[in-house]
Design a protein around this motif. Structure first.
Motif, PDB file in Angstrom:
ATOM      1  N   ASP A 299       0.830  -1.216   0.000  1.00 39.77           N
ATOM      2  CA  ASP A 299       0.000   0.000   0.000  1.00 39.77           C
ATOM      3  C   ASP A 299       0.858   1.257   0.000  1.00 39.77           C
ATOM      4  OD1 ASP A 299      -2.306  -1.511  -0.038  1.00 39.77           O
ATOM      5  OD2 ASP A 299      -2.734  -1.262   2.108  1.00 39.77           O
ATOM      6  N   ALA A 300       1.919   1.251   0.805  1.00 40.47           N
ATOM      7  CA  ALA A 300       2.801   2.418   0.885  1.00 40.47           C
ATOM      8  C   ALA A 300       3.519   2.651  -0.446  1.00 40.47           C
ATOM      9  CB  ALA A 300       3.820   2.236   2.007  1.00 40.47           C
ATOM     10  N   MET A 301       4.001   1.571  -1.054  1.00 44.85           N
ATOM     11  CA  MET A 301       4.704   1.705  -2.332  1.00 44.85           C
ATOM     12  C   MET A 301       3.781   2.234  -3.424  1.00 44.85           C
ATOM     13  SD  MET A 301       6.813  -1.810  -2.406  1.00 44.85           S
ATOM     14  CE  MET A 301       8.550  -1.825  -2.067  1.00 44.85           C
ATOM     15  N   VAL A 302       2.563   1.727  -3.436  1.00 40.28           N
ATOM     16  CA  VAL A 302       1.607   2.160  -4.458  1.00 40.28           C
ATOM     17  C   VAL A 302       1.241   3.631  -4.246  1.00 40.28           C
ATOM     18  CG1 VAL A 302      -0.750   1.853  -5.301  1.00 40.28           C
ATOM     19  CG2 VAL A 302       0.708  -0.139  -4.932  1.00 40.28           C
ATOM     20  N   SER A 303       0.957   3.988  -3.009  1.00 40.34           N
ATOM     21  CA  SER A 303       0.531   5.367  -2.749  1.00 40.34           C
ATOM     22  C   SER A 303       1.656   6.375  -2.967  1.00 40.34           C
ATOM     23  CB  SER A 303      -0.034   5.495  -1.337  1.00 40.34           C
ATOM     24  OG  SER A 303       0.984   5.315  -0.382  1.00 40.34           O
ATOM     25  N   LEU A 304       2.898   5.964  -2.707  1.00 40.84           N
ATOM     26  CA  LEU A 304       4.031   6.871  -2.901  1.00 40.84           C
ATOM     27  C   LEU A 304       4.575   6.803  -4.321  1.00 40.84           C
ATOM     28  CD1 LEU A 304       5.979   6.251   0.434  1.00 40.84           C
ATOM     29  CD2 LEU A 304       4.582   8.231  -0.162  1.00 40.84           C
ATOM     30  N   GLY A 305       4.217   5.754  -5.025  1.00 40.53           N
ATOM     31  CA  GLY A 305       4.726   5.594  -6.377  1.00 40.53           C
ATOM     32  C   GLY A 305       6.214   5.309  -6.423  1.00 40.53           C
ATOM     33  N   THR A 306       6.731   4.651  -5.383  1.00 41.79           N
ATOM     34  CA  THR A 306       8.174   4.436  -5.282  1.00 41.79           C
ATOM     35  C   THR A 306       8.646   3.087  -5.800  1.00 41.79           C
ATOM     36  OG1 THR A 306       7.941   3.617  -3.033  1.00 41.79           O
ATOM     37  CG2 THR A 306       8.404   5.967  -3.292  1.00 41.79           C
TER      38      THR A 306
END
Length: 70
Positions: free
Chosen positions: A30-37
């Motif tokens: 979720d964090a990777m998707v939301s940050l686009g990292t």
């Protein structure tokens, strides 16, 4: 403590560990998707790991639930 009780306790500890890892992976994705990292390959690897964990959790849960013959 009998051998069966000890084995059941070990299964419960393993279930708790796997569930926590599953939640951690979910949060990381979720964090990777939301940050686009993250690239899509990395996200797919994490999702695949989550599925493997889910399958293992299901196997262990099935072990701890007694068979009921209807």
């Amino acid at each position: 403590m009998t051998g069966q009780e000890e084995a059941n306790e070990q299964v419960q500890l393993e279930l708790a560990r796997l569930r926590q890892e599953h939640r951690d992976l979910d949060a990381a994705i979720d964090a990777m998707v939301s940050l686009g990292t993250a690239d899509s390959i990395q996200i797919q690897r994490l999702k695949k790991r989550k599925l493997v964990l889910k399958d293992r959790i299901k196997q262990l849960e099935d072990q701890t639930v007694p068979d009921i013959i209807a």
